[in-house]
Write an enzyme that holds these catalytic residues in place. Structure first.
Site, short mmCIF file in Angstrom:
data_model
loop_
_atom_site.label_atom_id
_atom_site.label_comp_id
_atom_site.label_asym_id
_atom_site.label_seq_id
_atom_site.Cartn_x
_atom_site.Cartn_y
_atom_site.Cartn_z
CB ALA A 16 -0.93 -0.01 1.22
CD GLU A 114 -5.71 -17.87 -1.91
OE1 GLU A 114 -5.97 -17.42 -0.79
OE2 GLU A 114 -4.80 -17.44 -2.62
CG ASP A 213 4.03 0.73 15.56
OD1 ASP A 213 3.65 -0.01 16.48
OD2 ASP A 213 5.20 0.73 15.12
CG HIS A 234 -4.43 -18.59 7.25
ND1 HIS A 234 -4.38 -19.94 6.97
CD2 HIS A 234 -4.36 -17.96 6.05
CE1 HIS A 234 -4.28 -20.10 5.66
NE2 HIS A 234 -4.28 -18.92 5.08
NE ARG A 280 -7.90 -17.09 4.76
CZ ARG A 280 -7.12 -16.23 4.12
NH1 ARG A 280 -6.78 -15.09 4.70
NH2 ARG A 280 -6.69 -16.49 2.91
CG HIS A 341 -3.72 -14.44 8.05
ND1 HIS A 341 -2.41 -14.69 7.72
CD2 HIS A 341 -4.35 -14.20 6.88
CE1 HIS A 341 -2.25 -14.62 6.42
NE2 HIS A 341 -3.40 -14.30 5.88
NE ARG A 376 -7.48 -10.41 4.33
CZ ARG A 376 -6.64 -11.27 3.77
NH1 ARG A 376 -6.62 -11.42 2.45
NH2 ARG A 376 -5.80 -11.96 4.50
CB SER A 381 -5.30 -8.39 2.11
OG SER A 381 -4.44 -7.47 2.71
#
Ligand code: FAD
Ligand code: SIN
Length: 536
Positions: A16, A114, A213, A234, A280, A341, A376, A381
Site C-alpha cells: 500500500a 482459494e 503502530d 488463518h 476462512r 492473520h 476478509r 488484501s
C-alpha cells in the site's frame, strides 16, 4: 512557521505504501519511512496471491458476491464493487512494475483458487507472490528520483492541530532507531500504510513489525476506528512445537489439499458445504473445535493424493519449509493449527483513503475501507492495498496547499530518550508475552463476555504498568510498540464486548447482559482520557 519538508509522508513500505508513493510522486515530493528494512513487511510474506476477475467465464458480480458473503453482511458494498472493478487494472499496473505473475502455456494468467471464491481468480507467483511484489515495487521506488526512502525510522506520534473546520494532520514525529533521536517531519498530507497488528496475539503469521503502530497513533490523534472485533485467524499455519509460525497457503487447499483429523478422515464438509475451501472464519473455527474434541495439538493437511511433484513445483516455499522440519509432504501429513492473520478493522476511511482527520490518509491493512466486513475473502488484501492506495494518490494531488500560518511551531512532546537497561528490557518482553497470551486465550477465535471483561481489566493493569515504565525509559521502540499493542488490544476487546451476536470472524459464546451497548445501534465511543474514539 516553517514550510512542509515534503508534500507527502508515507509511513510504511508494503504494497500500500509503495503503491501510493509511486503514484503520488508524479505530483510532489514523497518521503517513505519504515521502521525496519524496506523489505520487512507483511506484504513480503504473502503467499497465495491477488484476486481479480481475468477469466471471461468469471464476472465482477461473482467476485462481489463472494466478497460480500465472506464478509457476512458487514461489508460496504459500494467499496467492494469499486475494488472488484479496479482489480484487473491493478494487476496490469503491477505487471507494468515488473511483477512476473505465473502464466499458463497459452500465455494467459495462471489463476488459482482459494476459500470462499466461486471461481479460479487468484493471480500469483508460485507461493511467494508477496516477495515478488515487494521486490518489484521496492526496485521502482529506489530508482525514483522524487521519492526519498528512510529506513529504521519509527513513526511515534501524528502531529495534529484543530482549526475552525476540525482536526488536521500536518506531520509526524519519528524516532530514528539508529541514533535514538526524535524529530518532526511536516507534510501536506500524511499517509498511514503501517500494516496490521497480528503481534497482539501469541500465535500469528505476521512478522514482528506488525504491532499496530499506525492504528494506535491514529487512535491517539482522535481518528475514528472501526470493526476491530473482526480479527481473522488463518486455519492452516504449520504446527511446530517450538511455537514458530509459518503459513501453509490456502492456495494449497485450492489445488486439492484436504484438511483431515488425526485419523486421516475429512471433516470440514460437516461445517460448510464448501468443505476445506469454505470461508476462512468457518474453517478456523472448525479446526479449533476438532482440535479440542480430539484433544490434539494440531490437525493435518493431506496432499498425498496430488500428482507427484505438484507441490514441489507450484508451492516451492511450503515444500522446502516442510522438508527442513523433516516432513516429506508427498508421504506424510502436514500438521497445522490456526494463527492470527489479518486485522479486518482499522482506521475508518472513505474510498479515497481519507480518514476522519483532515490530511491524514490510511491505506492497506491499517485502514478499514469496509471491503472486508466481518471476514476478509482470501487474496482481497493485497488487492485492496493497491486499489485504494491508487485512489488515495489521485485524491491527495488535488489537495490545496496548507496555509503556512496553519502549521504550528514545532513542539516536541516525546523527545526524551532514556536508557533501556537489561532488566527493564526483559520486563517489557515479559509483559508483551503476557498480553499476547491473554489476547489469544480471551479474545481469540471464540470469545465470551466473561473472558473479554477479564481481558479488559488485565489490559488496563498492563497499561498502567507500562505508563510507569515509559516514564523511566522515555521513547524507546520496545516501549512504544507495547503501548501500541495495548491500544490495539483495548480496541479489539471493547469492540468484541459491544458486538453481541456472532458474525464472521467474531464468534461469541456468551454475551453481555441486556442494557450494555449492542451493534444494533452502533455508537461512537468518545473517551479522550484513553484517546479512543471508535465506532462500536
Ligand atoms: P505491510 O506490508 O505490512 O507493511 C507495513 C509497513 O509499515 C512496513 O514497512 C513497516 O516497517 C511499516 N511500519 C509499521 N509501523 C511503523 C511505524 N511506527 N513507523 C514507520 N513504519 C512503520 N493477502 C493477500 O491478499 N494475499 C495473500 O496471499 C496473502 N498472504 C499472506 C501471507 C502472510 C504470511 C501474511 C502475514 C499476510 C498475507 N496476506 C495476504 C495479507 C497481506 O499480505 C497484508 O494484508 C498486506 O501485505 C498489508 O500490506 P500493507 O502495505 O498494508 O502493510
Ligand atoms: C494464503 O495464502 O493462504 C493467504 C491468503 C490471504 O491471506 O489472503
Amino acid at each position: 512557521m516553517k514550510a512542509p519538508d515534503f508534500d507527502f509522508v508515507v509511513l510504511g513500505s508494503g504494497i500500500a505504501g509503495l503503491t501510493f508513493a509511486l503514484q503520488a510522486a508524479a505530483h510532489g515530493r514523497v518521503l517513505v519511512l519504515c521502521k525496519a528494512h524496506l523489505s520487512e513487511t507483511n506484504t513480503a510474506y504473502a503467499q497465495g496471491g491477488i484476486a481479480a476477475v481475468l477469466d471471461p467465464t468469471d464476472s465482477f458480480e461473482q467476485h462481489v458476491q463472494d466478497t460480500l458473503e465472506a464478509g457476512a453482511g458487514v461489508c460496504d458494498e459500494a467499496a467492494v464493487r469499486y475494488m472488484v472493478q479496479e482489480a484487473p487494472a491493478a494487476i496490469r499496473w503491477l505487471q507494468g512494475m515488473a511483477v512476473g505473475f505465473d502464466k499458463v502455456k497459452s500465455g494467459n494468467m495462471a489463476l488459482g483458487l482459494e476459500g470462499g471464491h466461486s471461481h479460479h481468480r487468484i493471480v500469483h507467483v508460485k507461493d511467494h507472490t508477496g516477495r515478488s511484489v515487494q521486490q518489484a515495487l521496492e526496485a521502482a521506488v529506489r530508482r525514483h528520483p522524487i521519492i526519498s526512502v528512510q529506513e529504521h525510522q519509527m513513526g511515534i506520534e501524528l502531529l495534529t492541530d484543530t482549526s475552525n473546520s476540525g482536526t488536521f494532520c500536518y506531520g509526524v514525529q519519528v524516532l530514528d532507531l539508529h541514533t535514538q533521536e526524535v524529530r518532526s517531519i511536516r507534510a501536506q498530507a500524511v499517509v498511514l500504510a503501517t500494516g496490521g497488528s497480528g503481534q497482539v496475539y501469541q500465535y500469528t503469521t505476521n512478522p514482528g513489525i506488525a504491532t499496530g503502530d499506525g492504528l494506535a497513533m491514529a487512535t491517539r490523534a482522535g481518528a475514528i476506528i472501526q470493526n476491530m472485533e473482526f480479527f481473522q485467524f488463518h486455519p492452516t499455519a504449520l504446527y511446530q512445537p517450538n511455537g514458530e509460525v509459518f503459513l501453509i497457503s490456502e492456495a494449497l487447499r485450492g489445488a486439492g489439499a484436504e484438511l483431515v483429523l488425526p485419523d486421516g478422515s475429512r471433516f470440514v464438509h460437516h461445517y460448510h458445504p464448501l468443505g476445506s475451501l469454505a470461508p476462512r472464519d468457518v474453517v478456523a473455527r472448525a479446526v479449533l473445535t476438532e482440535m479440542q474434541h480430539h484433544q490434539s495439538p494440531c490437525l493435518y493437511l493431506d496432499v498425498r493424493h496430488l500428482p507427484a511433484g505438484k507441490v514441489r513445483e507450484n508451492f516451492p516455499s511450503i515444500y522446502h519449509k516442510c522438508a527442513t522440519i523433516g516432513i516429506d509432504v508427498e508421504k506424510q501429513l502436514i500438521p497445522v493449527v490456526p494463527a492470527a492473520h489479518y486485522q479486518c478493522g482499522g482506521v475508518k476511511t472513505d474510498m479515497q483513503g481519507r480518514t476522519s482527520i483532515d490530511r491524514l490518509y490510511a491505506v492497506g491493512e491499517v485502514a478499514c475501507t469496509g471491503v472486508h466486513g466481518a471476514n476478509r475473502l482470501a487474496s482481497n488484501s493485497l488487492l485492496e492495498g493497491v486499489v485504494f492506495a491508487q485512489s488515495a494518490a489521485r485524491q491527495v494531488v488535488g489537495l490545496a496547499p496548507m496555509p503556512m500560518q496553519a502549521i504550528p511551531d514545532m513542539t516536541l512532546e516525546k523527545n526524551y530518550v532514556g536508557t533501556l537497561w537489561l532488566g527493564m528490557r526483559a520486563e517489557i518482553e515479559r509483559n508483551r508475552s503476557k498480553l499476547q497470551t491473554l489476547l489469544w486465550e480471551q479474545a481469540g477465535i471464540v470469545r465470551s463476555a466473561k473472558g473479554l471483561l477479564s481481558c479488559q481489566a488485565r489490559i488496563d493493569a498492563l497499561q498502567r504498568k507500562m505508563k510507569g515504565i515509559a516514564y523511566m525509559t522515555g521513547t524507546q521502540r520496545e516501549v512504544q510498540e507495547l503501548q501500541n499493542l495495548l491500544t490495539v488490544a483495548e480496541l479489539i476487546t471493547k469492540a468484541a464486548l459491544a458486538r453481541r451476536e456472532s458474525v464472521g470472524g467474531h464468534s461469541v459464546t456468551e454475551t453481555l447482559p441486556e442494557g450494555r451497548p449492542s451493534q444494533d445501534n452502533a455508537f461512537l465511543v468518545d473517551a479522550p482520557e484513553t484517546g479512543i474514539r471508535a465506532l462500536f
